[in-house]
Every structure is written in structure tokens, then in C-alpha cells.
Design a protein around this motif. Sequence first.
Motif, PDB file in Angstrom:
ATOM      1  N   GLY A 344       0.796  -1.224   0.000  1.00  0.00           N
ATOM      2  CA  GLY A 344       0.000   0.000   0.000  1.00  0.00           C
ATOM      3  C   GLY A 344       0.825   1.267   0.000  1.00  0.00           C
ATOM      4  N   LEU A 345       1.938   1.263   0.729  1.00  0.00           N
ATOM      5  CA  LEU A 345       2.648   2.513   0.964  1.00  0.00           C
ATOM      6  C   LEU A 345       4.118   2.402   0.579  1.00  0.00           C
ATOM      7  CD1 LEU A 345       1.191   3.263   4.496  1.00  0.00           C
ATOM      8  CD2 LEU A 345       0.634   4.480   2.396  1.00  0.00           C
ATOM      9  N   ILE A 346       4.697   3.552   0.280  1.00  0.00           N
ATOM     10  CA  ILE A 346       6.145   3.613   0.117  1.00  0.00           C
ATOM     11  C   ILE A 346       6.666   4.149   1.438  1.00  0.00           C
ATOM     12  CG2 ILE A 346       8.024   4.567  -1.234  1.00  0.00           C
ATOM     13  CD1 ILE A 346       6.011   4.952  -3.494  1.00  0.00           C
ATOM     14  N   MET A 349       9.330   7.111   2.009  1.00  0.00           N
ATOM     15  CA  MET A 349       9.142   8.374   1.304  1.00  0.00           C
ATOM     16  C   MET A 349       8.099   9.184   2.065  1.00  0.00           C
ATOM     17  SD  MET A 349       9.515   7.498  -2.759  1.00  0.00           S
ATOM     18  CE  MET A 349      10.295   8.990  -3.344  1.00  0.00           C
ATOM     19  N   TYR A 352       3.471  13.253   1.363  1.00  0.00           N
ATOM     20  CA  TYR A 352       2.882  13.817   0.152  1.00  0.00           C
ATOM     21  C   TYR A 352       3.155  12.967  -1.088  1.00  0.00           C
ATOM     22  CZ  TYR A 352       7.516  15.908  -0.693  1.00  0.00           C
ATOM     23  OH  TYR A 352       8.855  16.103  -0.914  1.00  0.00           O
ATOM     24  N   VAL A 353       4.298  12.286  -1.106  1.00  0.00           N
ATOM     25  CA  VAL A 353       4.588  11.405  -2.244  1.00  0.00           C
ATOM     26  C   VAL A 353       3.577  10.268  -2.287  1.00  0.00           C
ATOM     27  CG1 VAL A 353       6.224   9.732  -3.168  1.00  0.00           C
ATOM     28  CG2 VAL A 353       7.039  11.920  -2.311  1.00  0.00           C
ATOM     29  N   LEU A 357       0.458   9.771  -5.319  1.00  0.00           N
ATOM     30  CA  LEU A 357       0.884   8.698  -6.221  1.00  0.00           C
ATOM     31  C   LEU A 357      -0.258   8.164  -7.083  1.00  0.00           C
ATOM     32  CD1 LEU A 357       3.389   6.979  -6.887  1.00  0.00           C
ATOM     33  CD2 LEU A 357       2.637   5.357  -5.162  1.00  0.00           C
ATOM     34  N   THR A 358      -1.483   8.237  -6.565  1.00  0.00           N
ATOM     35  CA  THR A 358      -2.606   7.681  -7.311  1.00  0.00           C
ATOM     36  C   THR A 358      -3.048   8.574  -8.458  1.00  0.00           C
ATOM     37  OG1 THR A 358      -4.036   8.691  -5.683  1.00  0.00           O
ATOM     38  CG2 THR A 358      -3.581   6.347  -5.423  1.00  0.00           C
ATOM     39  N   LEU A 360      -0.970  11.510 -10.181  1.00  0.00           N
ATOM     40  CA  LEU A 360       0.079  12.514 -10.352  1.00  0.00           C
ATOM     41  C   LEU A 360      -0.317  13.573 -11.380  1.00  0.00           C
ATOM     42  CD1 LEU A 360       3.308  10.360 -10.114  1.00  0.00           C
ATOM     43  CD2 LEU A 360       2.739  12.306  -8.690  1.00  0.00           C
ATOM     44  N   GLU A 374       0.731  20.047  -4.700  1.00  0.00           N
ATOM     45  CA  GLU A 374       0.873  18.734  -4.088  1.00  0.00           C
ATOM     46  C   GLU A 374       0.794  18.809  -2.562  1.00  0.00           C
ATOM     47  OE1 GLU A 374       3.676  15.167  -5.125  1.00  0.00           O
ATOM     48  OE2 GLU A 374       4.912  16.820  -4.461  1.00  0.00           O
ATOM     49  N   LYS A 411      -4.582   8.344   0.131  1.00  0.00           N
ATOM     50  CA  LYS A 411      -4.081   8.332  -1.235  1.00  0.00           C
ATOM     51  C   LYS A 411      -5.172   7.973  -2.228  1.00  0.00           C
ATOM     52  CE  LYS A 411      -1.751   4.401  -2.775  1.00  0.00           C
ATOM     53  NZ  LYS A 411      -0.716   3.377  -2.787  1.00  0.00           N
ATOM     54  N   TRP A 412      -6.149   7.163  -1.796  1.00  0.00           N
ATOM     55  CA  TRP A 412      -7.233   6.824  -2.731  1.00  0.00           C
ATOM     56  C   TRP A 412      -8.325   7.881  -2.738  1.00  0.00           C
ATOM     57  CZ3 TRP A 412      -6.187   4.079  -6.620  1.00  0.00           C
ATOM     58  CH2 TRP A 412      -5.234   3.060  -6.533  1.00  0.00           C
TER      59      TRP A 412
ATOM     60  N   VAL B 189       7.469  14.044 -13.194  1.00  0.00           N
ATOM     61  CA  VAL B 189       6.709  12.851 -12.850  1.00  0.00           C
ATOM     62  C   VAL B 189       7.593  11.617 -13.040  1.00  0.00           C
ATOM     63  CG1 VAL B 189       4.734  11.425 -13.482  1.00  0.00           C
ATOM     64  CG2 VAL B 189       4.530  13.901 -13.486  1.00  0.00           C
ATOM     65  N   ARG B 192       9.916  11.231 -10.145  1.00  0.00           N
ATOM     66  CA  ARG B 192       9.169  10.784  -8.972  1.00  0.00           C
ATOM     67  C   ARG B 192       8.928   9.281  -9.045  1.00  0.00           C
ATOM     68  NH1 ARG B 192       5.314  13.162  -5.729  1.00  0.00           N
ATOM     69  NH2 ARG B 192       6.895  14.741  -5.429  1.00  0.00           N
ATOM     70  N   ALA B 196      10.039   6.281  -6.546  1.00  0.00           N
ATOM     71  CA  ALA B 196       8.957   5.511  -5.932  1.00  0.00           C
ATOM     72  C   ALA B 196       9.096   4.026  -6.257  1.00  0.00           C
ATOM     73  CB  ALA B 196       7.601   6.044  -6.403  1.00  0.00           C
ATOM     74  N   ASN B 199      11.807   2.316  -4.401  1.00  0.00           N
ATOM     75  CA  ASN B 199      11.476   2.044  -3.005  1.00  0.00           C
ATOM     76  C   ASN B 199      10.487   0.909  -2.838  1.00  0.00           C
ATOM     77  OD1 ASN B 199      12.582   3.729  -0.747  1.00  0.00           O
ATOM     78  ND2 ASN B 199      12.183   5.311  -2.256  1.00  0.00           N
ATOM     79  N   ASN B 200       9.435   0.897  -3.637  1.00  0.00           N
ATOM     80  CA  ASN B 200       8.416  -0.138  -3.481  1.00  0.00           C
ATOM     81  C   ASN B 200       7.636  -0.279  -4.782  1.00  0.00           C
ATOM     82  OD1 ASN B 200       6.351  -1.853  -2.782  1.00  0.00           O
ATOM     83  ND2 ASN B 200       5.908  -0.853  -0.838  1.00  0.00           N
ATOM     84  N   ALA B 203       3.814  -1.368  -4.592  1.00  0.00           N
ATOM     85  CA  ALA B 203       2.881  -0.325  -4.172  1.00  0.00           C
ATOM     86  C   ALA B 203       2.602   0.634  -5.325  1.00  0.00           C
ATOM     87  CB  ALA B 203       3.441   0.441  -2.971  1.00  0.00           C
ATOM     88  N   SER B 207      -0.938   1.237  -7.332  1.00  0.00           N
ATOM     89  CA  SER B 207      -1.523   2.577  -7.336  1.00  0.00           C
ATOM     90  C   SER B 207      -1.953   2.946  -8.748  1.00  0.00           C
ATOM     91  CB  SER B 207      -0.518   3.610  -6.822  1.00  0.00           C
ATOM     92  OG  SER B 207      -0.197   3.334  -5.488  1.00  0.00           O
ATOM     93  N   HIS B 209      -0.058   2.297 -11.889  1.00  0.00           N
ATOM     94  CA  HIS B 209       0.970   2.737 -12.833  1.00  0.00           C
ATOM     95  C   HIS B 209       1.584   1.546 -13.546  1.00  0.00           C
ATOM     96  CE1 HIS B 209       0.888   6.834 -11.340  1.00  0.00           C
ATOM     97  NE2 HIS B 209       0.862   6.336 -10.119  1.00  0.00           N
TER      98      HIS B 209
END
Lengths: 504, 326
Positions: A344-346, A349, A352-353, A357-358, A360, A374, A411-412, B189, B192, B196, B199-200, B203, B207, B209
Motif C-alpha cells: 500500500g505505501l512507500i 518516502m 505527500y509522495v 501517487l494515485t 500525479l 501537491e 491516497k485513494w 513525474v 518521482r 517511488a 522504493n516499493n 505499491a 496505485s 501505474h
Amino acid sequence: MNSNENILELRGITKKFPGVIALKNVDLNIRNGEVHVLVGENGAGKSSLIKVLCGIYTPEEGEMTYRGKVYTPRTPFDAIEAGVRVVYQEFNLLSYLSVAENIFFDNLPRKGGFVDFKTLYRKTEELLNVVGLNISPKTPVELLGVAQMQLIEIAKAISSKSELLILDEPTATLSSKEISMLFGIISRLKSEGVTIIYISHHLQEVFEIGDRISVLRNGENAGTHSTSNISIPQIVKMMVGKSMDEEYPFRAEIKPGETILSVKNLRCKGKPSPISFEVRKGELLGVAGLVGSGRTDAMRAIFGADSRDSGEIILNGKTLTINKPKDAVQNGICLLTEDRKTQGLILEMPCYVNVTLTDLQAVTQYGFINNDIERKATDKLVNELAIKTPSIDQWVGNLSGGNQQKMVLAKWLFRETDVLIFDEPTRGIDVGAKYEIYLLLWKLAAAGKGIIIVSSDLPEMLGICHRIIVFSDGIITGEAVRENFDQEEILTMAYEGYMQEDTV
Amino acid sequence: MNARKITYLLLREAGIGVALVLICVVFIFAAPHFASYRNMMNIFTQISINTVIAVGMTFVILLGGIDLSVGSVLALCTIVAGLTITSEALPAGLAITLAVFASLVVGALCGLFNGFVSERWRIHSFVVTLGMLNIARGAALQISDSRTLFGFPEAFSNLGAQTVFGLPVIFIMAMTLVIICSIILNRSVFGRMIYAIGNNEEAVRLSGHNTIVYKISAYVICGGCVGIAGIMYMLRLNMASPILGVGFELNAIAAVVIGGTSMMGGKGSLIGTFLGASIIGVLNNGLLLLGMGDFARQIVTGLIIVAAVVIDTYRNKVLLKFQEND
């Protein structure tokens, strides 16, 4: 209070971190041979307390006595030597090694410098019997399910002399059948004289197995009581510091509208039986079933996270082509995954990132991210959801479990969606945060979204859903609407698929 | 808040900068000609090519991958560009333009191959690029018939000797690339997504992508940078050879690692990479001025790489504390 009666006594334990006091002057007595339950909200100090007990943290103030002697573990090894074992929430298993090697990893039986496999397997088999696992000691751990791994962890903890066993949320990943088995093991250990400290978010469990309960709040012991003279509302009040009127909000005025999403003849990859169901606008649809009953697989297939063999997904009357998560997201379907940390998450980071993310595109101008937009958008959501974070530059991994879960929601919410699928939205988070998430679900329902909730917490679904469908062994075995909700009937349906298999 | 942020950024980037300054100061006092204008120009020229390759490598390493093929691909780029530029059928101006284009395309295509194969079949890039290391080297030798190519048009040779604002042209090219790519990584973008995904990845995929596209793009960028480096090499030496660039991948990886980019992906910066390449260049130059031989210099460079990574683990701990107490 004499030392014969108490196996462990804590006096004025204080543990500080820069800027935070994790434990404030905690007094706690654990009686010899009891099951002592420890509850508290996320961040109340439960984990810190365990880490103090097993020698990972050294408290700044206070003293501990174990069996009447001063107890100052400096490393986890000291604690194990003294007979204090911890089964952590996160597994510490080596996936490519066998069950037997994992259980006896610290203490492999030897013969002339080599591992004595014969003894190893015999001892392991005895232990597997104790924890009720019917598998070969030679099985590699990577082949096991989550529940089995949990039981292996427990077997590991009781493999050597342990007088005080600390279980950190052992039931978070177990189904109800496995939970009752675990409770059997706990009573058996108790009858053998092992003292148990049991940490849990499930308050019902407290009464099933606990002798006494202590509530931690903001790093302090808010009180220790015998479970026979305290009730759930009283515990909740102690945990949150105020009384809560209702555990599960249900807003009867929100009525489901027309069908928003229908899933027809969905077959997950390699699964024979097709699945069909629908969700309506403003509806909270619960998806019940045992862990491994195919609930999560079906949701992932709808979202395109895993491939499917067949099946139609119709949103607002339009048949969608979903081959990957991107397709689902662009059409307005989102999945809030079961495992927020890995999927689910980074974690490393900033907030706000994660939030943007969902979508951009919404914060992008000419291919470049506009930091002001942002940050403003993130600030707004963080305030709206009351996410506790010092700043939106904070790494998400540093937030507490409940706040991380809210971050997944944030985020969603940042993206416009029609259908939200929640997989275990309240697992491992505290009562207060759970309640806030329920309220958010209702807010989304009121806005006309279709909401699917997969949960192993049946009372929770009975409390908040309009309708519940039940998965069992890969198929949908039944459906119940709110007027006819019956916990036993739903449980029966959850086992139905497996029963049929047995008779064939 | 701002003061904190500045401290944080200084901690993140300045450690390596301070190290570079200290090394320079030592050499200024120890080696008489180190600070001379001519030697400075030498250093700038020497670090340019490694900087450009390391910029591309940073993209790949930020995704947790690696590209071992850059040295061989560089040779292949110069050979294809060299054959184009020396072609007698073409007027000089057109030959030069086509050669630059060819070098970029060859580099990018090799990157595309690396990225596509490792993503499509989920093979670690270490293995795929190890294959490309051999493929590109073999292709370079095959196409050139293992000849070294000379005799580039005068317009091209002259350009290589030019200076702009007193700085060598290829250094200007390298700096421009560092700045452009830095902006892309930090503000776009695409950048970013690189951080991202590093890192993961799961995820990011969940999301909504298409992570594979971004990952393959990073390899293409890396190959493109090698193509640019190929042209710079030809500008500098006025030749193209199928045997050049051996071991360049190690220098580029060293620059990225000294610059503080995590081999696990997700963390790092191009400024760091540039400073890392500078440290390697300055050390090589300074130690040579002090009369140290090739072999001894190699030992020192190796020690510096290990030391940089060890220091980095401590720096990360401090940064983590900083985050926690924020």
C-alpha cells in the motif's frame, strides 16, 4: 504482593526517546501462571514495553524483578536465558529452511559437530503435535500459510525452557478456527505452569482466555483488572480515555441505490469455479470467509493485480477491459490492499509522495510536479482524516499503524473513484482509529460510492455492512442482508465449501 | 523548519562535497602543479566521460538494477559513429550529425534490450547486462574488423579542442547533462516514479501505474548517456576503437556509490554522482602528480570506495534519526 506470587514485577519503568516518552512510570505485576492481557491503542507503549522486557530497550528509570531477583536484560539473549520468550507480530522465519531447522535454529541438536537430524525431526514432531500442526518437520517454511507460520513461531518459542511467554497480537492473521486452536494451546501451556502475556486488539478475546487485563494509555498503565469484573465498554473507555457510545456506526438513512459494479463469472487464474456478485451505489458490501477462501484473490483479480481466466467486470453499465491495476484505477475502481506496508505505501518516502501517487496528473504542469499544489492537497487530506504526523515531509514508515492505514485511505481519496475495495481495512489498528475508519466508509457511501469490505472480523461486518456475501473454498456460498444477519449462519456458510469437499 | 530542511539537505549532500574539498586541499599543498589552470582543465576533461556514464547508471541503480554493459556499449557506439563520420560518401556536416545521432541510437537500443529482457522475463539486470557486455564488445570488434578508426573531419576535431568560458567543451556537455537529468529526477513525474519504484515497486503498480515502462525507460536513458559519452570520447581522442571502455562500468558504479546512491534502489542523487566522479578523478590526478604508480593508485581508489560506503551507512543512520525526530 509477595514475590512468590508474582513472576515479574515492574516498578516505575520509564523509557524515553528524543521528543517522546514511550513509557511513563509503569508499574505492572504479572502473577505466576496467569494469562495477562495487555491492550492499548497503537502508540500506547505496548511494543516498547515488550522490548524492555526482552532486552531490546533499556529503560532510563525503574526496576524489574523476575522471580524475586533483579532483572536487567541487556540483550534478547539474556531474556531467553532467563526464560522469557517473545512471539513477535512480524515473523522471524528463514523461508528456505525446513520447519524443524527454524524451530531449533538457536539450539540445533548436535552429534560430533554435525546436526543430529534424527533427534531434530523427532523433537520437532512432538512440538508440532503440541501446537496442532499436521505437517512434516522437513517442509520448507516458504510453503506454509500465514497461520501455519504463526504456529511455527509459537512452537519455536516453547521449544526451549520458557517460563514467561509473550505473544504479540498472535491472532491478527488467524481465522476463527485457528484462533480457537491457539486458545487451546494457550490453556495447555497455562496448565503446564507457563505464564503468558498476551497482547491483542480484539477485546472479545480478552474474556475468552485472559485472567487479568492491563490497559496502557499514552505510555502509562491505566489500570489492571481481573477479567471477571470488567466489561468491554469499560476497557474501551480506559483505552481511549473517554467512553464510546457505539462500537460500530450504522447510518440507516443511507440507502443503497442502483447497481454500480457487477462482476459476472469471474474465474481467478487456475480456479475452476466462477464468481458473480454486484455492489450498489452507497452500499457497504461485506465479503466474509476464512483466510484463504479466495476473497482476496477475487478482489485482486477484479482490480487486475493478478490475472484471471475469464469474467466480465461491468461498471455503471459499461463492460471494462481490466488487465492491469492501471486499467482498473483509470476506470474508477481502487483496491486498498491487505498489506499496507508492502503493497500500500512507500514507507521510506514522505506523506505527500504517497498521497499523490494515485493521481500525479492532478499535480503536474507541463510534465513537472507542482510542489505547492501537491503539498496543499496533502495537507487538506491529512487534516480531513486527522492523520497524526508532525509534518507531511515525514516518512510514512514512521507513522503508527492506524495512521498508516489512514494514509492508504488518503491516497485513494485523492483520486476520484466510483468503487473502493477495502481488504482488511482495520487489521492491526486500535479501537479509536477503527471507529474513524468506519465513519469514513459511511462518508464515502453517502457520496454514492460502491464499497466492498473484505474482513476477517465478523462482528465488524455485521456492525457496519448493508449486505454480506460469504466465500468458502473459492466460491460464494451465500449472502445475507442486514435484516437477517445471523453470525452463526454466516459462519456455517463460510465452512460450507470445505464440507462439500470432504463428502466428495 | 527551513533551517531544519537546510541541515537535512546539507547532511544528505554535503558529506561527500566536504570530502572532495578536503582531498583537493591536501593535494594543493602536497602537489605543486595540482592547482594550476592546466591541471584543472585536465581534471575537468578526465572526469567528464565518467560523469556522463555515471549519470545514466544512477537512473538504473535508483531502480535497484545495474548496467555492466556500459563500457562495451561505449566502444560499439564509437565504432558505429566512427564509421559514419569517416564515410567518404557523405559531406562532413551531414556525416557529423548522423554520427552523433547514430551513437545515441545505438546506446539507446542497447539500453532498450537490457531493460526489455530483464523486465519481460524478470531476470536480474546483472545477468542481462553481463550478456550485453559481451554482445556489444563482440559487435564492435566484428563491425570494425578490430580496426581503430582515425581521420575524422576537421570541423569535428576542432570542436573537441574548443573551450567555452575557459572550460573544456566536453566538461560543459557533462555539466549540462547533470543539470538537465537532475531537474528531471527531482521535479518531473518520471523522476518521482523512478524513486517511488526503487522504493516499493508493488505499491506503485497497485496505485495504477505501468511500472515496467518506467523501468525500461531508465535503461534506455542509461544507454543514451553512453551514446553521448561515446561522442565525447571521440571529441577528446579523435579516434574510435572497439577495445576502449574496458572497465568503465566499474568506474561509473564507483562514482554512483561514492555519491551516496543506495544499491538497493530508491535513494540517491545526481549531484552525489557528480561529486563521486569528481573524487575519483581528483584522486587519480593528484596521486599521479605525487608520483604514485598505476597499481598503487588502483589500491587507493579501491580503499576510497569501501570507505565511502562505510561512512555512508553512518550517515544514513543520522538521517534516519533526523526523520524520526522531525
